[in-house]
Design an enzyme around this catalytic site. Structure first.
Site, PDB file in Angstrom:
ATOM      1  N   ASP A   1       0.816  -1.211   0.000  1.00 27.00           N
ATOM      2  CA  ASP A   1       0.000   0.000   0.000  1.00 27.00           C
ATOM      3  C   ASP A   1       0.854   1.267   0.000  1.00 27.00           C
ATOM      4  O   ASP A   1       2.072   1.214   0.164  1.00 27.00           O
ATOM      5  CB  ASP A   1      -0.956  -0.014   1.200  1.00 27.00           C
TER       6      ASP A   1
ATOM      7  N   HIS B   1      -7.143  -4.608  10.437  1.00 24.09           N
ATOM      8  CA  HIS B   1      -6.923  -4.347   9.003  1.00 24.09           C
ATOM      9  C   HIS B   1      -5.620  -4.985   8.521  1.00 24.09           C
ATOM     10  O   HIS B   1      -4.690  -5.193   9.292  1.00 24.09           O
ATOM     11  CB  HIS B   1      -6.978  -2.843   8.677  1.00 24.09           C
TER      12      HIS B   1
ATOM     13  N   GLU C   1      -9.670  -1.822   5.558  1.00 31.18           N
ATOM     14  CA  GLU C   1     -10.272  -1.522   6.858  1.00 31.18           C
ATOM     15  C   GLU C   1     -11.536  -2.361   7.057  1.00 31.18           C
ATOM     16  O   GLU C   1     -12.095  -2.882   6.087  1.00 31.18           O
ATOM     17  CB  GLU C   1     -10.652  -0.037   6.898  1.00 31.18           C
TER      18      GLU C   1
HETATM   19  C1  F6R Z   1       1.464  -1.191   6.196  1.00 31.91           C
HETATM   20  C2  F6R Z   1       0.219  -1.909   6.356  1.00 31.91           C
HETATM   21  C3  F6R Z   1      -0.585  -1.847   7.597  1.00 31.91           C
HETATM   22  C4  F6R Z   1       0.228  -2.134   8.851  1.00 31.91           C
HETATM   23  C5  F6R Z   1      -0.655  -2.041  10.105  1.00 31.91           C
HETATM   24  C6  F6R Z   1       0.152  -2.227  11.373  1.00 31.91           C
HETATM   25  O1  F6R Z   1       2.013  -1.423   4.905  1.00 31.91           O
HETATM   26  O2  F6R Z   1      -0.159  -2.552   5.436  1.00 31.91           O
HETATM   27  O3  F6R Z   1      -1.638  -2.780   7.494  1.00 31.91           O
HETATM   28  O4  F6R Z   1       0.804  -3.407   8.754  1.00 31.91           O
HETATM   29  O5  F6R Z   1      -1.274  -0.783  10.138  1.00 31.91           O
HETATM   30  O6  F6R Z   1       0.998  -1.135  11.532  1.00 31.91           O
HETATM   31  P1  F6R Z   1       2.145  -1.155  12.639  1.00 31.91           P
HETATM   32  O7  F6R Z   1       3.108  -2.191  12.246  1.00 31.91           O
HETATM   33  O8  F6R Z   1       2.755   0.236  12.573  1.00 31.91           O
HETATM   34  O9  F6R Z   1       1.482  -1.433  13.951  1.00 31.91           O
END
Ligand code: F6R
Length: 242
Positions: free
Chosen positions: A67, A138, A143
């Site tokens: 993403d 997510h 989401e």
């Molecule tokens: C990022 C992504 C998101 C994150 C998720 C967790 O490329 O796809 O789904 O993996 O928001 O974020 P962190 O690791 O910062 O807790």
């Protein structure tokens, strides 16, 4: 789902890097799907160390990211393009033209999402897709919703995600409100999936995704239907599963 519970973030990062390294060694010209966020930072550090120690060669690998924020130029220090260069791409011998992310600076969402989906499809989808998980379950920026989105698409980020991301921006007003993301269908076409979680704030998401009903209200729950998923999480993230 194979669930592997480790002590803490460091152990998770080491194990995840070993898992990914194993894939690169077995299929050096494979397609590795990557994620951003805090969770994989330690994994990328371990992969860079393995490369520096001469144990890993990225020269034939192709990468595809999940993403990207819409509205940020690639040079913006909070773009995922910047993050990937900063944490991995600039430190290993990946070919400069072998790493792909959606381009958040492209305003025409429909055309950019279609082009990205076509690119990932033309590569045969990921051999291994690395995922983090949001506090709301997510994956990518898929989401909680009424349906599972199939292909790469543009999403409006939820308040909870905007709130979780505000720590990276000067103010909440600067946090992008939209993103381009692989769809659930794009992710599910990966041959193998590795999902990482660390910390108590991911415990609810891990419990619901691994053991709850499969529902678009918890996007990661769809992974229960994938034939080859490995979860590596620390004790805090697993704490509600006992
Ligand atoms: C990022 C992504 C998101 C994150 C998720 C967790 O490329 O796809 O789904 O993996 O928001 O974020 P962190 O690791 O910062 O807790």
């Amino acid at each position: 789902m194979d669930i592997c519970v480790v002590k803490d973030y460091e152990e998770m990062s080491k194990k995840a890097a070993d898992f990914i390294a194993d894939m690169i060694v077995k299929k050096p010209d494979g397609v590795l799907g990557l994620a951003t966020g805090s969770t994989p930072v330690g994994t990328y550090k371990n992969l860079v160390s393995m490369y520096e120690a001469g144990k890993l060669d990225f020269s034939r690998l192709t990468t595809v990211n999940l993403d990207e924020y819409k509205g940020l130029k690639r040079s913006h220090d909070q773009s995922y393009y910047f993050f990937m260069h900063d944490n991995l791409f600039d430190h290993v011998n990946l070919r400069p033209d072998a790493s792909f992310l959606p381009d958040g600076s492209k305003d025409d969402a429909e055309s950019e999402c279609k082009a990205y989906e076509r690119k990932v499809a033309s590569l045969g989808y990921a051999d291994l897709q690395l995922l983090g998980i949001g506090r709301n379950g997510h994956i990518g920026f898929n989401e909680p919703a009424d349906d599972f989105a199939v292909a790469t698409h543009c999403v409006n980020l939820t308040e909870s995600t905007i709130d979780a991301n505000k720590r990276f921006f000067a103010s909440i007003d600067d946090v992008p409100k939209q993103a381009y993301t692989m769809g659930i269908g794009t992710i599910m076409k990966a041959k193998r999936i590795l999902i990482l979680a660390s910390g108590a704030d991911k415990a609810e998401a891990i419990k619901n995704s691994c053991f709850g009903p499969v529902t678009p209200k918890v996007p990661a729950s769809i992974l229960q239907f994938h034939p080859d998923v490995t979860v590596i999480c620390d004790e805090a993230a697993y704490s509600l599963c006992k």
